[in-house]
Design a protein around this motif. Sequence first.
Motif, PDB file in Angstrom:
ATOM      1  N   MET A 171       0.845  -1.190   0.000  1.00  0.00           N
ATOM      2  CA  MET A 171       0.000   0.000   0.000  1.00  0.00           C
ATOM      3  C   MET A 171       0.882   1.241   0.000  1.00  0.00           C
ATOM      4  O   MET A 171       1.940   1.254   0.622  1.00  0.00           O
ATOM      5  CB  MET A 171      -0.889   0.021   1.245  1.00  0.00           C
ATOM      6  CG  MET A 171      -1.840  -1.147   1.349  1.00  0.00           C
ATOM      7  SD  MET A 171      -2.746  -1.159   2.909  1.00  0.00           S
ATOM      8  CE  MET A 171      -3.770   0.271   2.702  1.00  0.00           C
ATOM      9  N   ARG A 172       0.419   2.285  -0.675  1.00  0.00           N
ATOM     10  CA  ARG A 172       1.144   3.554  -0.688  1.00  0.00           C
ATOM     11  C   ARG A 172       0.849   4.331   0.586  1.00  0.00           C
ATOM     12  O   ARG A 172      -0.070   4.025   1.333  1.00  0.00           O
ATOM     13  CB  ARG A 172       0.737   4.381  -1.895  1.00  0.00           C
ATOM     14  CG  ARG A 172       1.248   3.811  -3.188  1.00  0.00           C
ATOM     15  CD  ARG A 172       0.934   4.734  -4.318  1.00  0.00           C
ATOM     16  NE  ARG A 172       1.448   4.178  -5.570  1.00  0.00           N
ATOM     17  CZ  ARG A 172       1.330   4.779  -6.722  1.00  0.00           C
ATOM     18  NH1 ARG A 172       0.700   5.928  -6.827  1.00  0.00           N
ATOM     19  NH2 ARG A 172       1.816   4.224  -7.805  1.00  0.00           N
ATOM     20  N   VAL A 173       1.649   5.351   0.823  1.00  0.00           N
ATOM     21  CA  VAL A 173       1.567   6.149   2.045  1.00  0.00           C
ATOM     22  C   VAL A 173       0.153   6.679   2.277  1.00  0.00           C
ATOM     23  O   VAL A 173      -0.384   6.561   3.382  1.00  0.00           O
ATOM     24  CB  VAL A 173       2.576   7.321   1.999  1.00  0.00           C
ATOM     25  CG1 VAL A 173       2.408   8.219   3.201  1.00  0.00           C
ATOM     26  CG2 VAL A 173       3.993   6.795   1.942  1.00  0.00           C
ATOM     27  N   LYS A 174      -0.453   7.252   1.273  1.00  0.00           N
ATOM     28  CA  LYS A 174      -1.787   7.841   1.424  1.00  0.00           C
ATOM     29  C   LYS A 174      -2.806   6.784   1.817  1.00  0.00           C
ATOM     30  O   LYS A 174      -3.692   7.027   2.649  1.00  0.00           O
ATOM     31  CB  LYS A 174      -2.189   8.545   0.121  1.00  0.00           C
ATOM     32  CG  LYS A 174      -3.573   9.121   0.113  1.00  0.00           C
ATOM     33  CD  LYS A 174      -3.684  10.329   1.019  1.00  0.00           C
ATOM     34  CE  LYS A 174      -5.025  11.007   0.801  1.00  0.00           C
ATOM     35  NZ  LYS A 174      -5.605  11.513   2.013  1.00  0.00           N
ATOM     36  N   LEU A 223      -6.222   4.557   6.034  1.00  0.00           N
ATOM     37  CA  LEU A 223      -6.647   3.345   6.724  1.00  0.00           C
ATOM     38  C   LEU A 223      -6.479   3.463   8.232  1.00  0.00           C
ATOM     39  O   LEU A 223      -7.368   3.110   9.001  1.00  0.00           O
ATOM     40  CB  LEU A 223      -5.848   2.138   6.203  1.00  0.00           C
ATOM     41  CG  LEU A 223      -6.115   0.796   6.872  1.00  0.00           C
ATOM     42  CD1 LEU A 223      -7.510   0.303   6.499  1.00  0.00           C
ATOM     43  CD2 LEU A 223      -5.069  -0.219   6.454  1.00  0.00           C
ATOM     44  N   VAL A 224      -5.350   4.012   8.650  1.00  0.00           N
ATOM     45  CA  VAL A 224      -5.007   4.070  10.073  1.00  0.00           C
ATOM     46  C   VAL A 224      -5.540   5.343  10.738  1.00  0.00           C
ATOM     47  O   VAL A 224      -5.750   5.374  11.940  1.00  0.00           O
ATOM     48  CB  VAL A 224      -3.471   3.950  10.244  1.00  0.00           C
ATOM     49  CG1 VAL A 224      -3.061   4.039  11.693  1.00  0.00           C
ATOM     50  CG2 VAL A 224      -2.976   2.659   9.640  1.00  0.00           C
ATOM     51  N   THR A 253      10.374   2.184   8.544  1.00  0.00           N
ATOM     52  CA  THR A 253      10.851   2.313   7.173  1.00  0.00           C
ATOM     53  C   THR A 253      10.218   1.205   6.346  1.00  0.00           C
ATOM     54  O   THR A 253      10.370   0.026   6.673  1.00  0.00           O
ATOM     55  CB  THR A 253      12.391   2.183   7.131  1.00  0.00           C
ATOM     56  OG1 THR A 253      12.950   3.184   7.977  1.00  0.00           O
ATOM     57  CG2 THR A 253      12.919   2.347   5.729  1.00  0.00           C
ATOM     58  N   PRO A 254       9.468   1.574   5.312  1.00  0.00           N
ATOM     59  CA  PRO A 254       8.802   0.541   4.511  1.00  0.00           C
ATOM     60  C   PRO A 254       9.809  -0.391   3.857  1.00  0.00           C
ATOM     61  O   PRO A 254      10.915   0.015   3.512  1.00  0.00           O
ATOM     62  CB  PRO A 254       8.012   1.328   3.476  1.00  0.00           C
ATOM     63  CG  PRO A 254       8.572   2.695   3.484  1.00  0.00           C
ATOM     64  CD  PRO A 254       9.236   2.909   4.789  1.00  0.00           C
ATOM     65  N   TYR A 270       7.870   5.850  -4.681  1.00  0.00           N
ATOM     66  CA  TYR A 270       6.827   5.817  -3.663  1.00  0.00           C
ATOM     67  C   TYR A 270       7.120   4.745  -2.626  1.00  0.00           C
ATOM     68  O   TYR A 270       7.568   3.645  -2.960  1.00  0.00           O
ATOM     69  CB  TYR A 270       5.456   5.527  -4.285  1.00  0.00           C
ATOM     70  CG  TYR A 270       4.878   6.666  -5.071  1.00  0.00           C
ATOM     71  CD1 TYR A 270       4.351   7.776  -4.431  1.00  0.00           C
ATOM     72  CD2 TYR A 270       4.856   6.621  -6.461  1.00  0.00           C
ATOM     73  CE1 TYR A 270       3.814   8.826  -5.159  1.00  0.00           C
ATOM     74  CE2 TYR A 270       4.322   7.663  -7.200  1.00  0.00           C
ATOM     75  CZ  TYR A 270       3.798   8.763  -6.530  1.00  0.00           C
ATOM     76  OH  TYR A 270       3.269   9.806  -7.247  1.00  0.00           O
ATOM     77  N   ARG A 271       6.878   5.087  -1.377  1.00  0.00           N
ATOM     78  CA  ARG A 271       7.017   4.112  -0.303  1.00  0.00           C
ATOM     79  C   ARG A 271       5.859   3.124  -0.403  1.00  0.00           C
ATOM     80  O   ARG A 271       4.716   3.512  -0.579  1.00  0.00           O
ATOM     81  CB  ARG A 271       6.972   4.814   1.056  1.00  0.00           C
ATOM     82  CG  ARG A 271       8.112   5.760   1.305  1.00  0.00           C
ATOM     83  CD  ARG A 271       7.774   6.637   2.517  1.00  0.00           C
ATOM     84  NE  ARG A 271       8.846   7.523   2.900  1.00  0.00           N
ATOM     85  CZ  ARG A 271       8.993   8.764   2.445  1.00  0.00           C
ATOM     86  NH1 ARG A 271       8.134   9.265   1.594  1.00  0.00           N
ATOM     87  NH2 ARG A 271       9.999   9.508   2.841  1.00  0.00           N
ATOM     88  N   LEU A 272       6.169   1.841  -0.252  1.00  0.00           N
ATOM     89  CA  LEU A 272       5.153   0.801  -0.293  1.00  0.00           C
ATOM     90  C   LEU A 272       5.194   0.027   1.018  1.00  0.00           C
ATOM     91  O   LEU A 272       6.216  -0.550   1.374  1.00  0.00           O
ATOM     92  CB  LEU A 272       5.385  -0.144  -1.471  1.00  0.00           C
ATOM     93  CG  LEU A 272       5.314   0.491  -2.854  1.00  0.00           C
ATOM     94  CD1 LEU A 272       5.701  -0.526  -3.922  1.00  0.00           C
ATOM     95  CD2 LEU A 272       3.925   1.058  -3.123  1.00  0.00           C
ATOM     96  N   TYR A 273       4.082   0.029   1.714  1.00  0.00           N
ATOM     97  CA  TYR A 273       3.991  -0.619   3.017  1.00  0.00           C
ATOM     98  C   TYR A 273       3.360  -1.998   2.864  1.00  0.00           C
ATOM     99  O   TYR A 273       2.333  -2.158   2.217  1.00  0.00           O
ATOM    100  CB  TYR A 273       3.168   0.234   3.973  1.00  0.00           C
ATOM    101  CG  TYR A 273       3.855   1.521   4.342  1.00  0.00           C
ATOM    102  CD1 TYR A 273       4.679   1.590   5.458  1.00  0.00           C
ATOM    103  CD2 TYR A 273       3.710   2.656   3.563  1.00  0.00           C
ATOM    104  CE1 TYR A 273       5.328   2.768   5.790  1.00  0.00           C
ATOM    105  CE2 TYR A 273       4.359   3.842   3.887  1.00  0.00           C
ATOM    106  CZ  TYR A 273       5.162   3.887   5.003  1.00  0.00           C
ATOM    107  OH  TYR A 273       5.810   5.053   5.317  1.00  0.00           O
ATOM    108  N   THR A 274       3.972  -2.982   3.496  1.00  0.00           N
ATOM    109  CA  THR A 274       3.488  -4.353   3.465  1.00  0.00           C
ATOM    110  C   THR A 274       2.647  -4.623   4.715  1.00  0.00           C
ATOM    111  O   THR A 274       2.559  -3.782   5.618  1.00  0.00           O
ATOM    112  CB  THR A 274       4.661  -5.343   3.437  1.00  0.00           C
ATOM    113  OG1 THR A 274       5.403  -5.194   4.660  1.00  0.00           O
ATOM    114  CG2 THR A 274       5.572  -5.104   2.247  1.00  0.00           C
ATOM    115  N   ASP A 275       2.071  -5.804   4.771  1.00  0.00           N
ATOM    116  CA  ASP A 275       1.313  -6.203   5.960  1.00  0.00           C
ATOM    117  C   ASP A 275       2.208  -6.199   7.203  1.00  0.00           C
ATOM    118  O   ASP A 275       1.765  -5.827   8.292  1.00  0.00           O
ATOM    119  CB  ASP A 275       0.691  -7.586   5.770  1.00  0.00           C
ATOM    120  CG  ASP A 275      -0.449  -7.576   4.759  1.00  0.00           C
ATOM    121  OD1 ASP A 275      -1.030  -6.498   4.513  1.00  0.00           O
ATOM    122  OD2 ASP A 275      -0.758  -8.649   4.206  1.00  0.00           O
TER     123      ASP A 275
END
Length: 61
Positions: free
Chosen positions: A3-6, A11-12, A29-30, A38-43
């Motif tokens: 998921m991207r930062v936005k 969500l949070v 840190t993603p 773009y930063r991508l966040y995992t589960d």
Amino acid sequence: MAMRVKEVADLVGISVRTLHYYDEIGLLTPEKTCESGYRLYTDDDLEKLQQIYFSKNLASL
């Protein structure tokens, strides 16, 4: 699913700036970034963010 930062911020319920700050100080840190930077966040990143907020709220008691 990444998921991207936005998306994570929405969500949070925190600001994009907060996520950028956590990255700057090395707190969250993603694991990934896409080709365009773009930063991508995992589960796993989301789980760590949940632990950060739990600790933050526990410390304010």
